[in-house]
Design an enzyme around this catalytic site. Structure first.
Site, mmCIF file in Angstrom:
data_model
loop_
_atom_site.group_PDB
_atom_site.id
_atom_site.type_symbol
_atom_site.label_atom_id
_atom_site.label_comp_id
_atom_site.label_asym_id
_atom_site.label_seq_id
_atom_site.Cartn_x
_atom_site.Cartn_y
_atom_site.Cartn_z
ATOM 1 N N ASN A 46 0.806 -1.218 0.264
ATOM 2 C CA ASN A 46 0.092 -0.068 0.123
ATOM 3 C C ASN A 46 1.055 1.151 -0.350
ATOM 4 O OD1 ASN A 46 0.652 -1.035 2.352
ATOM 5 N ND2 ASN A 46 -1.738 0.940 3.577
ATOM 6 N N GLU A 48 0.163 5.428 0.421
ATOM 7 C CA GLU A 48 -0.178 6.651 1.371
ATOM 8 C C GLU A 48 0.107 7.679 1.249
ATOM 9 O OE1 GLU A 48 -1.249 5.116 5.515
ATOM 10 O OE2 GLU A 48 -2.138 3.985 5.049
ATOM 11 N N CYS A 57 -4.035 0.953 -2.556
ATOM 12 C CA CYS A 57 -4.076 -0.478 -1.393
ATOM 13 C C CYS A 57 -2.671 -1.364 -2.257
ATOM 14 C CB CYS A 57 -5.620 -1.762 -1.737
ATOM 15 S SG CYS A 57 -6.621 -0.511 -1.082
ATOM 16 N N GLU A 59 -3.125 -4.330 -2.619
ATOM 17 C CA GLU A 59 -3.528 -5.591 -4.492
ATOM 18 C C GLU A 59 -3.670 -4.573 -4.797
ATOM 19 O OE1 GLU A 59 -5.163 -5.063 -1.402
ATOM 20 O OE2 GLU A 59 -6.090 -6.444 -0.525
ATOM 21 N N CYS A 90 -10.524 -4.699 0.512
ATOM 22 C CA CYS A 90 -11.517 -3.883 0.705
ATOM 23 C C CYS A 90 -12.300 -3.944 -0.629
ATOM 24 C CB CYS A 90 -10.538 -2.068 0.570
ATOM 25 S SG CYS A 90 -10.517 -1.610 -1.285
ATOM 26 N N CYS A 93 -10.583 -3.449 -4.062
ATOM 27 C CA CYS A 93 -9.548 -4.166 -4.365
ATOM 28 C C CYS A 93 -10.496 -5.502 -5.081
ATOM 29 C CB CYS A 93 -8.834 -4.246 -3.515
ATOM 30 S SG CYS A 93 -7.522 -3.207 -3.340
HETATM 31 N N1 THU Z 1 -5.330 -1.443 2.424
HETATM 32 C C1 THU Z 1 -5.009 -2.179 1.427
HETATM 33 O O1 THU Z 1 -4.030 -1.902 1.124
HETATM 34 N N2 THU Z 1 -5.209 -3.390 1.271
HETATM 35 C C2 THU Z 1 -6.005 -3.819 2.322
HETATM 36 O O2 THU Z 1 -6.669 -4.747 2.013
HETATM 37 C C3 THU Z 1 -6.951 -3.320 2.989
HETATM 38 C C4 THU Z 1 -6.310 -1.871 3.686
HETATM 39 C C5 THU Z 1 -4.327 -0.724 2.597
HETATM 40 C C6 THU Z 1 -5.174 0.960 2.717
HETATM 41 C C7 THU Z 1 -4.730 1.905 3.878
HETATM 42 O O3 THU Z 1 -3.399 2.359 3.151
HETATM 43 C C8 THU Z 1 -4.297 1.485 4.648
HETATM 44 O O4 THU Z 1 -4.103 -0.656 4.362
HETATM 45 C C9 THU Z 1 -5.457 1.257 5.945
HETATM 46 O O5 THU Z 1 -6.412 0.976 5.261
#
Ligand code: THU
Length: 139
Positions: A46, A48, A57, A59, A90, A93
Site C-alpha cells: 500500500n 498512502e 492498496c 492488491e 477492500c 480491490c
Molecule cells: N489496505 C490495503 O492495502 N489492502 C487491504 O486489503 C486493506 C487496506 C491499506 C489501505 C491503507 O493504506 C491501509 O491499508 C489502511 O486502510
C-alpha cells in the site's frame, strides 16, 4: 489450486514487499503477491498520501504492476497484514481483482496469529458488475 511451495513463495514475497509499504498515516502496512500463468510473481504494497483518498492498496498496486510488466494472467493472490484475523481485500480491490480472473485464488493472511482464509475472486464479490455487463446495454 497452487501448491504448498508456491503458496510459501507468495507469502514470503508478500511479507517482503509489506516491509516497504508507505503507510505513515495508518501505520497499517499491507503486502500482496500474485502468481501468474507465466509463473511470474508480482508484488505490491500500500502507498498512502497526505490526501488520504489517493491511497493505493497493496492488491491494486500488485495488479497494475502485473499489467505494466506484461507478467501474464494472475492465478493466485496472497494478501498479508499485521492483523489477528485474516486480512481480506477492500471492496474496491475486490472489483479490481475480479477484472483479471474470476477464478483467481485469493489467500488472505493475518500475520499476528497466522490465520488464513481462502477465497476466489468471484466468491469475494458475488453479483459484481463485470465487463460482460457492458454488452447488455447494446441494442
Ligand atoms: N489496505 C490495503 O492495502 N489492502 C487491504 O486489503 C486493506 C487496506 C491499506 C489501505 C491503507 O493504506 C491501509 O491499508 C489502511 O486502510
Amino acid at each position: 489450486m497452487i501448491d504448498a511451495k508456491q503458496t510459501e513463495e507468495l507469502i514470503a514475497a508478500a511479507r517482503d514487499v509489506q516491509s516497504r509499504a508507505y503507510a505513515p498515516y495508518s501505520n497499517f502496512p499491507v503486502g500482496a503477491a500474485l502468481l501468474t500463468d507465466k509463473g511470474r510473481i508480482v508484488t505490491g504494497c500500500n502507498v498512502e498520501n497526505a490526501s488520504y483518498g489517493l491511497t493505493i492498496c497493496a492488491e491494486r498496486n500488485a495488479l497494475t504492476r502485473c499489467v505494466a510488466e506484461d507478467a501474464g494472467k494472475p492465478v493466485a493472490l496472497v494478501v498479508v497484514g499485521n492483523t489477528d484475523d485474516a486480512l481480506t481485500p477492500c471492496g474496491a480491490c475486490r472489483q479490481f481483482i475480479l477484472e483479471f480472473n474470476p477464478d483467481m485464488e485469493v489467500i488472505c493472511i493475518g500475520l499476528k496469529k497466522g490465520e488464513r482464509k481462502d477465497f476466489t475472486a468471484l466468491g469475494l464479490l458475488p453479483g459484481a458488475f463485470r465487463s460482460s455487463d457492458l454488452d447488455k446495454a447494446k441494442s
